[in-house]
Design an enzyme around this catalytic site. Sequence first.
Site, PDB file in Angstrom:
ATOM      1  N   GLY A  46      39.450  46.169  37.854  1.00 24.21           N
ATOM      2  CA  GLY A  46      39.633  44.920  38.049  1.00 24.21           C
ATOM      3  C   GLY A  46      40.607  44.722  39.041  1.00 24.21           C
ATOM      4  N   GLN A  51      47.383  40.139  43.637  1.00 25.05           N
ATOM      5  CA  GLN A  51      47.552  41.658  43.559  1.00 25.05           C
ATOM      6  C   GLN A  51      47.750  42.084  45.235  1.00 25.05           C
ATOM      7  OE1 GLN A  51      45.000  42.987  40.047  1.00 25.05           O
ATOM      8  NE2 GLN A  51      46.654  44.418  40.164  1.00 25.05           N
ATOM      9  N   CYS A  89      47.361  48.687  34.717  1.00 24.21           N
ATOM     10  CA  CYS A  89      47.090  47.887  35.724  1.00 24.21           C
ATOM     11  C   CYS A  89      47.285  48.789  37.276  1.00 24.21           C
ATOM     12  CB  CYS A  89      48.245  46.588  35.612  1.00 24.21           C
ATOM     13  SG  CYS A  89      48.073  45.700  37.068  1.00 24.21           S
ATOM     14  N   LEU A  90      46.649  48.348  38.249  1.00 22.10           N
ATOM     15  CA  LEU A  90      46.859  48.829  39.503  1.00 22.10           C
ATOM     16  C   LEU A  90      48.087  48.385  40.184  1.00 22.10           C
ATOM     17  CD1 LEU A  90      43.111  48.299  41.117  1.00 22.10           C
ATOM     18  CD2 LEU A  90      44.285  50.576  40.116  1.00 22.10           C
ATOM     19  N   HIS A 131      43.003  40.122  31.128  1.00 20.88           N
ATOM     20  CA  HIS A 131      44.101  40.957  31.988  1.00 20.88           C
ATOM     21  C   HIS A 131      43.927  40.162  33.463  1.00 20.88           C
ATOM     22  CE1 HIS A 131      46.026  44.626  33.541  1.00 20.88           C
ATOM     23  NE2 HIS A 131      45.839  44.134  34.692  1.00 20.88           N
ATOM     24  N   GLU A 132      42.723  40.041  34.162  1.00 16.17           N
ATOM     25  CA  GLU A 132      42.748  39.459  35.436  1.00 16.17           C
ATOM     26  C   GLU A 132      43.078  37.824  35.363  1.00 16.17           C
ATOM     27  OE1 GLU A 132      42.927  41.435  37.453  1.00 16.17           O
ATOM     28  OE2 GLU A 132      42.139  43.376  36.436  1.00 16.17           O
ATOM     29  N   HIS A 135      46.821  37.497  35.517  1.00 21.22           N
ATOM     30  CA  HIS A 135      47.270  37.947  36.555  1.00 21.22           C
ATOM     31  C   HIS A 135      47.339  36.438  37.497  1.00 21.22           C
ATOM     32  CE1 HIS A 135      48.102  42.047  37.519  1.00 21.22           C
ATOM     33  NE2 HIS A 135      46.712  42.081  37.071  1.00 21.22           N
TER      34      HIS A 135
HETATM   35 NI    NI Z   1      46.355  44.276  36.627  1.00 16.23          NI
END
Ligand code: NI
Length: 161
Positions: A46, A51, A89-90, A131-132, A135
């Site tokens: 995701g 991000q 998370c990235l 989660h997304e 963000h």
């Molecule tokens: Ni994330």
Amino acid sequence: MAILKILKNDDPTLRKTSRKVDAITPRITTLLDDMTETMRAANGCGLAAVQIGVLRRIVVIECEEGNVLELINPEIIASEGVQNEMEGCLSLPKRWGITERPERVTVRAMNRKGEIIEITGEGLLARALCHETDHLDGKLFSDNAIHMLTPEEIEEMEQDA
Ligand code: NI
């Protein structure tokens, strides 16, 4: 398409609120393509536009290989149940934690054709949708994690994998 740089850790942009998308323009569809390519290159499931430094309410999710969800202005409209599972998370490399999320959520969003769609997900997909969406409001999973793994626990997890 292009692989873009993912903002990490304490980058202040990650804490900003993203703005709604009013109209699908070529810029938005190119952004969607770049986001998917960037997510895949980073082995993520995701990615939110914030991000990569774009403060727009856009996310891509690929929990199931080959099935990319592109969600513009996503909103959680229903949720039920509870799950406590591992999340990463990235933007937070080498950090993992257990979060409490609904077991099942329904999200309303716009797709790249400008159509309103509804997606219901359970388990991993429900977590990714939450989660997304978080963000887009400047929230990271570590903010409300029940438990963040210690370096020793992460080492143990990597050995088991
Ligand atoms: Ni994330």
